[in-house]
Structures are given as structure tokens and as C-alpha cells.
Design an enzyme around this catalytic site. Structure first.
Site, PDB file in Angstrom:
ATOM      1  CB  CYS A 259      30.705 -25.644  13.530  1.00  0.00           C
ATOM      2  SG  CYS A 259      31.067 -24.796  11.972  1.00  0.00           S
ATOM      3  CG  HIS A 260      34.173 -28.171  10.001  1.00  0.00           C
ATOM      4  ND1 HIS A 260      33.425 -29.233   9.570  1.00  0.00           N
ATOM      5  CD2 HIS A 260      33.903 -27.155   9.146  1.00  0.00           C
ATOM      6  CE1 HIS A 260      32.744 -28.881   8.493  1.00  0.00           C
ATOM      7  NE2 HIS A 260      33.025 -27.632   8.209  1.00  0.00           N
TER       8      HIS A 260
ATOM      9  CE1 TYR B  38      26.916 -15.832   8.143  1.00  0.00           C
ATOM     10  CE2 TYR B  38      29.123 -16.046   9.037  1.00  0.00           C
ATOM     11  CZ  TYR B  38      28.027 -16.599   8.404  1.00  0.00           C
ATOM     12  OH  TYR B  38      28.045 -17.910   8.032  1.00  0.00           O
TER      13      TYR B  38
END
Length: 488
Positions: free
Chosen positions: A170-171, A258
């Protein structure tokens, strides 16, 4: 060097082009074979034309192939990269639309929350098919690099059930570091040293230094609040920084999904988001962005193709991990990054079976994780809430257990803050029925779900969300891009 790399889901045209260009920035990789595969011949034709143009413009002996037969594309591959979106934008629209009927307002919906969990149910059977092919026809010891979301669930399934050497990439960490470098007045991220650790999209800058000087919470808060742009775009992240004491790598909109505190009341959502761009919290923002991007690419393809006929500039190589990992594995030039792997004690206060995102070093011996990390207690508690959802979701996806799937959605932090158990049970039934063609493991559960829906008395609402925008037309996008050019 000559070896084969296969890219599954290569029809993700823009991202595939970036990965390919990055690979060719490594001098030793200009004689490799890149095999593209996708279920869409149309998308394959487009990306093949772009990559062929790049190869022709640079005079490299790279071999590019494109095939809808995945097993044929994987034959002999040493590295396999996945960028798939199972169900495409059609299924993704249901990930956003159906939860809204039950009051669940998502910005992205591709990691956890109701949308991310169902996305995982679609992806995991396909990921396991990939792993079977890798075991059977790829090169011995092939490495699987997963870029597809939901990152943790896909990687968890590939390692635990697919039995393939897998790393998730992921970045988010890189983007967070770029922000911090800007607010602290650094010339580039090379002036920063940091340890980020946690789980994908909930990774935390637990140690941060600028030119060797430790940066504390108070200095970071003051710098973010003084920034004319980030102070408005990252209000939620700044609030979490103040309360937790460390900065999250994930965007304002993603992070809001989240946590159970910021998106549970429609009247509160506008307080914490910013509508200047989708990523800061817009309802269904990434769905709108993805739809517009696809429409724009389809319309403007000749321009994209023409722009590919340019010399590659290694100085403009992106900070996506894939090419750097392969360079380190093949040449021994050490690379430090943040990788998604099974925990196994790397982070002391997260579950051993969890997929974590944490620092590691890559060389010829593989990916070597830095162990002995302990997260701040609040960060660990937040991560564990998601890990427990991810674990149930993976096991439900593999077993086809719709009751376990419902329990996973019920335990999602945002869903649990918004919806009752009765609403969750009906929402999952509705999502499984709507997406049945992509959920083979639930085929036996669909008839009963349809019956329950026909008899249900749970009320829903027709709600677009607290901050929804319409998909813009090509003409509107052209006008906006033209205005931006004039402003510059």
C-alpha cells in the site's frame, strides 16, 4: 536479468502503467517479460497498447504479452502482482448504496465496514484461485505481491489458505510522510526518519524525526493546525492525533470509516470532513472518483496513448513498493519499506495471526521485518477491533458461513455504532442477494436470504448519505481541468 512478472487485473490501466514504468527504471530489468492478464479483453487491449508504446519509445528489449487466460499468463512467472477489483464498479456501487439504507455512510468502503467486508467476500475466492494457479504453474517459490483491497483480508487469505509466499503493498505510509514533511518545512521526505506500524490503513507514526530531531505530538499538532490546507482537509486526523498522541497514515475520509465516533450521526459528519476532494470524507467519494476516472480514460484514451511515447526518467520513479522490492530481491540493493505480512510477534500487542503493516528491509534474502514493536495502547485497541472483524470475514469468505459473515459485519466499529442487530442481519442478506453472482460460496444461502427479505419488517430509508455528490460528466470534467490550467 531475464525473468517473468505477471500482473493480474492489469486492466487497472493507470496503475499498471505506473508499475510497469517503475520496473523499467531499474537498469537490470530492461530484458524482463511482463505478462498482463484480465477478464476484460477491452481493458487488456488498452493497457497493452500503452505499454507497447512505452517499450517502443525507449528501445528496451522488454517482452509484453496480454492474455485473458490467467494460467497461461502465470506460467513460469517469478513474481505475480494483483490489482483486481472483483465485481468492478457495479458491485462496488452496491457496497455503498445498500448500507446507506441502514444508516451506514461510507467514504470508501473497501477495507472494513459493510462495503469492505463484502468486497472481501467477493475477492477471497478469486485470490485463492490465483494462489492455486501460482502453486501449480508459476516458477517454484514465486512471490505474490497483493495491491488489491481489502488489503489485510486478501493477504490473510493468501497466506493462511492459499499457501503462497505473499506480501501486501500500500502507499498510505508514503503519503502520510509527504504531508508531515510539508508541514515541518522539509525539502523532501528524505529528511524524515520514521517508524510506522499497525495494520493497513491504520498505521501510526510512532517515532518521527526530522534531520535526527525527535518530533513530538505538540509540535506536530501545531504544524498541522497552522497549515492553510491540511488544517481544513484533515480535521478528523488532527483530532485523532490530539487524542491518541500519534498521527495516522490514512486519509481523513478513510480513517473516519474505521472508527465508531465520527460518522455515526449524519449531522456530525459534515463537522469532520472536507468536500474539496473525495478523499477527505465525501459519501461514496471513491466510487464517484473511480467512475469518473474510468469514464475519462475511456473517452481520452488517444491522449493517454500519445503520452506514453516518452523517454522514461528514472528520477521520476514512483514510491510504490513493488519495483523497489523486486530490485532488492534481484540485485541485493537494500530497500526499506512498510509491508503487510503476518504478525508472528513483530508487533507485541497485536494478534500473532493478524496481517500487520510495519517496517521491513528487503535484500537477496527476502523481506526481513523489524520486530519488537509495541504500539501505543489506544492504537493497538483500535487495530484489534478491525483485526477481529478481518479474521471473521476471512473465515466466513472461505467457509461460506453467512451467520459468521453477519457477525463480522455486526462487530465492525462503524456499523455497530449505527445499526441494530436486526438491521445488520437484513443488510447482509440484501447485499449477498444483490451480489450473488460474485459470491459462489454463498450460493446455498441465497434462497433463504431471499425468503427472509420477502418477510422482513425492518424499515429502511432511501438516503443518499450526509455528503453525496453526483458523478460529473465528461464535459464537466473537461471544464474543471481547463479552469485549473488557467489558474496555474
Amino acid at each position: 536479468m531475464s525473468f517473468k512478472i505477471a500482473i493480474i487485473g492489469a486492466g487497472s490501466v493507470g496503475f499498471t502503467k505506473k508499475l510497469f514504468t517503475d520496473l523499467l527504471c531499474v537498469p537490470e530489468f530492461r530484458d524482463i517479460e511482463v505478462a498482463l492478464t484480465d477478464i476484460s479483453q477491452h481493458n487488456l487491449d488498452m493497457i497493452r497498447a500503452i505499454l507497447d508504446k512505452i517499450v517502443e519509445a525507449n528501445g528496451f528489449p522488454v517482452k509484453v504479452t496480454a492474455d485473458t487466460d490467467r494460467r497461461r499468463a502465470l506460467e513460469g512467472a517469478k513474481y505475480i502482482i494483483s490489482c483486481v477489483r472483483v465485481g468492478g464498479l457495479e458491485a462496488y456501487a452496491d457496497d455503498i448504496r445498500i448500507p446507506l439504507k441502514y444508516g451506514v455512510d461510507q467514504c470508501v468502503g473497501d477495507t472494513i465496514c459493510a462495503g469492505g467486508i463484502l468486497y472481501g467476500q467477493r475477492n477471497i475466492p478469486v485470490i485463492l484461485d490465483f494462489c492455486k494457479d501460482i502453486r501449480e504453474v508459476a516458477a517454484p517459490g514465486a512471490k505474490f505481491l497483493n495491491y488489491a483491497n481489502p488489503m489485510a483480508m486478501n493477504t490473510w487469505a493468501a497466506i493462511e489458505y492459499g499457501k503462497v509466499d505473499t506480501v501486501g503493498l500500500c502507499h498510505g505510509v508514503q503519503h502520510g510522510a509527504e504531508q508531515i514533511a510539508e508541514i515541518l518545512g522539509a525539502k523532501s521526505t528524505s529528511e524524515l526518519d520514521y517508524i510506522c506500524s499497525g495494520i493497513n490503513h491504520q498505521t501510526w507514526f510512532i517515532d518521527l524525526r526530522l534531520n535526527g530531531r525527535k518530533i513530538g505530538k505538540d509540535e506536530l499538532v501545531a504544524a498541522f493546525e497552522a497549515h492553510p490546507v491540511f488544517s481544513q482537509q484533515e480535521k478528523l486526523r488532527i483530532d485523532v492525533l490530539k487524542r491518541f498522541g500519534v498521527y495516522s497514515t490514512e486519509s481523513n475520509g478513510h480513517l473516519s470509516e474505521y472508527l465508531p465516533w465520527y460518522r455515526k450521526r449524519p449531522e456530525e459528519i459534515s463537522r469532520w470532513i472536507d468536500m474539496s476532494d473525495w478523499i477527505h470524507g465525501e459519501t461514496g467519494g471513491y466510487l464517484r472518483h473511480s467512475t469518473e476516472t474510468r469514464n475519462w480514460f475511456e473517452t481520452e484514451f488517444p491522449q493517454f496513448l500519445a503520452s506514453a511515447a516518452k523517454p522514461i526518467d528514472p528520477a521520476r520513479r514512483s514510491n510504490e513498493h513493488a519495483s523497489h522490492i523486486l530490485e532488492a530481491l534481484e540485485t541485493g540493493r537494500v530497500y526499506r519499506g512498510h509491508f503487510n505480512v503476518k504478525n508472528n510477534g513483530v508487533i507485541s500487542n497485536l494478534s500473532a495471526d493478524a496481517i500487520i503493516e510495519s517496517p521491513g528491509f528487503v535484500d537477496r534474502f527476502g523481506i526481513n521485518m523489524v520486530s519488537g514493536i509495541t504500539l501505543p495502547e489506544a492504537c493497538a485497541a483500535t487495530c484489534m477491533a478491525s483485526i477481529n472483524v478481518q479474521r471473521m470475514s476471512v473465515h466466513a469468505a472461505v467457509s461460506g458461513d453467512i451467520d459468521l459473515l453477519k457477525l463480522a459485519v455486526l462487530h465492525d466499529p462503524l456499523v455497530g455504532a449505527v445499526s441494530t442487530p436486526e438491521e445488520v442481519w437484513q443488510m447482509v442478506d440484501e447485499m449477498v442477494v444483490a451480489q450473488a453472482r460474485w459470491l459462489p460460496q454463498y450460493a446455498d444461502a441465497v434462497p433463504a436470504a431471499k425468503e427472509r427479505l420477502a418477510k422482513s419488517t425492518v424499515k429502511t430509508r432511501d438516503w443518499a448519505g450526509a455528503a453525496r455528490r453526483n458523478v460529473r460528466s465528461i464535459e464537466e470534467l473537461r471544464a474543471e481541468k481547463s479552469a485549473l490550467k488557467k489558474a496555474v
